[in-house]
Write a protein that holds these residues in place. Structure first.
Motif: not given
Length: 674
Positions: A1-8, A33-36, A175-177, A202-207
């Motif tokens: 599993m991809t390492e989370p970009l953000l975890r609360i 996750a990144p890009g999710e 990285d996150l919006l 999002r698709a262009r920046l991988g956000m």
């Protein structure tokens, strides 16, 4: 599993005021996750926005994180000092706020505001930052970005301001919006364009994206996973398709049931969520939704359910599992109607028959002179053509819906109908009387006959007046009754709109948005009118409150024989409430007819474009694109021809009125045949 970009992890937030402490968030667990894309949905006050603001440390006055972690790129933002948070805001995490007008600085140009994050977080020179800002304004679809760089926020439309807010949030390529209600109160085409823009970026920046909204239709089409929040906790969490196919928590089920598009029959009232969300000054015992749930038992009132993948299951480790905190969940049958068992029955009495005309508009036009500003410099500009030759009738006991994009003239038409504006040409007749000829007592009688529900109920009430004075004011002006009679009338009005009689001693700001909208309806009914012009009466309300207001308006129509001119950009709402519909574009009425015919078999390409914008993606659909022309210089002939896929040179001439029977007509050279 991809390492989370953000975890609360186990997030708790308290808000302390002078006399109480609200436990606003109570144990939130989320990851991204990144890009999710993750959607946060729920009623107003459930904690959606507060969860998003906690990530950036932008809590309201008195707010503080009492427990938990917010890990972003491995850094705990919950414990980070202010300098660290300032380095994150606008740089690696972008934020789009709900109201772009209040989030933009009115004293700074658009160019300076979009370039500001680059000047703060990068080493670009002033010229390089401005060039990057102009490029971003073009990327978000703002027309003539070089020219807009010198404008101020008040010079832009709502959709343009929202694009500027998105440009500011994305100019540093975060990285996150986090987008908090980014399309609330925007028309369907502007909403579609902005959400398509966010998806493309999002698709262009991988956000990654956190989308906070009460619009379940937006959630269904734009995110990968959904967290349904209630009372400061997560009630249900799942990938978007399983959640919409088979919601398990009874609260999620109730939200879906309140959607107008889920109603099987317009004659039946929408399902509503009874009662109110909990006041979190103390932590509730048991399930927080139990007091409003028709399936609650003693277990629900004494024990708090955990977020699991079943009533007897353990806490799942897979973040993509369908989890819910409910002891008595709805059945997990995909393909079944998820809300059938909680729909209300049809009303015992049908609405009164609509026959005699009450409101008649004939060749109605309204133009505004251009005294200054950028449009005034255009040679030959005669004025802004807000309404251009509209003719329609509203019958007694009927609801006539008006739909169209922002700026098409809907609200101007409503003001003309009630007499707040004088037409440039044409006539407005109410009950056979021409408004232009009314004087003295006849004009006063007309004011009783027609009333207006304003779009912004808060701005329509004097904040210094108590509710009792707000509701009594029209009775005093009209000289109706003595003090005792007025008090009885106000008490009856509050009963009619479902508010306690003690509300007379409170001020407008002490009520929720839905309650203020009920007060707006009560004031409109104070003089017992025959016609109510409702201008966006449920705009920006969550689905449960929206259903309550719509049901109330329909019930009062049955009881009092009211007629409504119902103005809205929400096509699903108009389809549910309206008997007949008029579609406006750039001041013109391009199509009218019975609601079912207009929505199921549109004649005009513009109507079809509006509908395709909100329908599920389809290769044959033609969602509206392009920029609406200026009302100061509209195209000749068919005003829609500059955006129409079927337009030819013939469309430069005024199109004829074509029909399909039963009063369904459109103004088009090439009407649709489907």
């Amino acid at each position: 599993m991809t390492e989370p970009l953000l975890r609360i992890d186990d997030l708790h937030v308290d808000i302390t005021t002078r006399d109480r402490t609200v436990h606003a968030l109570d144990g939130i667990d989320l990851d991204l996750a990144p890009g999710e894309a993750l959607g946060l949905v729920g009623e107003s006050g459930c904690g959606k926005t507060l969860t998003a603001l906690s990530v950036l440390g932008l809590l309201p006055a008195g707010g503080r994180i009492t427990r938990g972690r917010i890990l972003f790129h491995g850094t705990d933002l919950a414990a980070a000092p202010e300098p660290v948070l300032r380095g994150v805001r606008g740089h690696t995490v972008g934020m789009v706020f709900q109201d772009p007008l209040t989030s933009l600085n009115p004293t700074m140009t658009i160019g300076a505001q979009v370039a500001e994050p680059l000047r703060l977080h990068t080493r670009l020179t002033r010229a390089e930052a401005r060039a990057k800002a102009e490029e971003m304004l073009g990327l978000v679809g703002l027309p003539r970005p070089a020219e807009r760089m010198t404008h101020y926020p008040h010079q832009l439309s709502g959709g343009m301001r929202q694009r500027v807010a998105i440009a500011m949030a994305l100019v540093c390529e975060p990285d996150l919006l986090i987008a908090d209600e980014p399309t609330t109160a925007l028309d369907v085409t502007t909403q579609h364009q902005i959400l398509e823009l966010v998806d493309a970026l999002r698709a262009r920046l991988g956000m990654a994206l956190i989308l906070v909204t009460h619009d379940l239709g937006v959630i269904a089409r734009r995110v990968d996973r959904v967290a349904v929040m209630y009372g400061g906790r997560i009630a249900e969490h799942a990938p978007v398709r399983p959640l919409f196919a088979a919601p398990r928590h009874r609260y999620t089920q109730a939200l879906f049931a309140a959607l107008p598009e889920r109603a099987p029959d317009p004659a039946r009232p929408l399902a509503t969520v009874p009662g109110r969300p909990p006041v979190l000054t103390t932590r509730p015992t048991g399930c927080r939704f139990a007091p409003r749930c028709g399936f609650a038992t003693d277990l629900c009132r004494t024990a708090e359910p955990e977020l699991t993948d079943g009533p007897d299951g353990g806490r799942p480790a897979d973040r993509t599992a369908h989890t819910f905190a409910c002891f008595h969940p709805a059945g997990p049958a995909p393909g079944a109607d998820p809300v059938a068992e909680i729909r209300p029955p049809a009303p015992a009495t049908a609405p009164p028959r609509a026959d005699a005309p009450l409101l008649r508009l004939t060749d109605l036009a309204k133009s505004y002179p251009l005294h200054g500003g950028p449009f005034a410099r255009r040679r030959g500009a005669a004025g802004i053509s807000a309404v251009a030759g509209i003719s329609l009738t509203v019958r007694r006991g009927e609801t006539f819906g008006i739909v169209g994009e922002s700026g098409c003239g809907k609200s101007t038409l409503g003001r003309l109908a009630v007499g707040l504006e004088a037409p440039t040409t044409g006539t407005v007749e109410v009950a056979g009387r021409d408004l232009a000829t009314l004087r003295g007592g006849e004009l006063r009688a007309h004011r009783r006959e027609v009333q207006l529900m304003f779009q912004d109920s808060a701005a329509a009430m004097d904040p210094r007046m108590r509710v009792g004075a707000v509701l009594t004011e029209p009775l005093v002006i009209q000289g109706i009754g003595d003090r005792a009679a007025r008090q009885r009338r106000i008490a009856g009005l509050l009963d009619d709109v479902g508010l306690p009689r003690g509300a007379v001693d409170r001020y407008p700001h002490e009520f929720s948005g839905g309650q203020r909208q009920r007060l707006g309806l009560a004031r409109a009914l104070a003089l017992a009118p025959s016609l109510v012009v409702a201008d966006e009466p449920v705009s920006a309300l969550d689905v449960s409150v929206q259903a309550q207001i719509l049901n109330l308006m329909r019930a009062l129509q049955r009881e009092k024989g009211l007629s409504y001119l119902f103005i809205s950009h929400d096509l699903a709402v108009v389809r549910h409430v309206a008997d007949r519909v008029g579609v406006m574009y750039l001041g013109k009425l391009v199509e009218t007819g019975p609601a079912e015919a207009v929505f199921d078999r549109p004649l005009h390409p513009y109507t079809r474009g509006l509908l395709d914008t909100v329908r599920p993606p389809d290769p044959a659909s033609r969602p509206l694109g392009g920029e609406t022309p200026s009302a100061a210089a509209p195209p000749s002939g068919c005003r829609f021809r500059t955006r129409c896929a079927f337009a030819t040179e013939r469309c430069a001439a005024e199109p004829p009125l074509v029909g399909r029977g039963a009063g369904h007509v459109a103004s088009c050279h090439f009407p649709l045949r489907g």
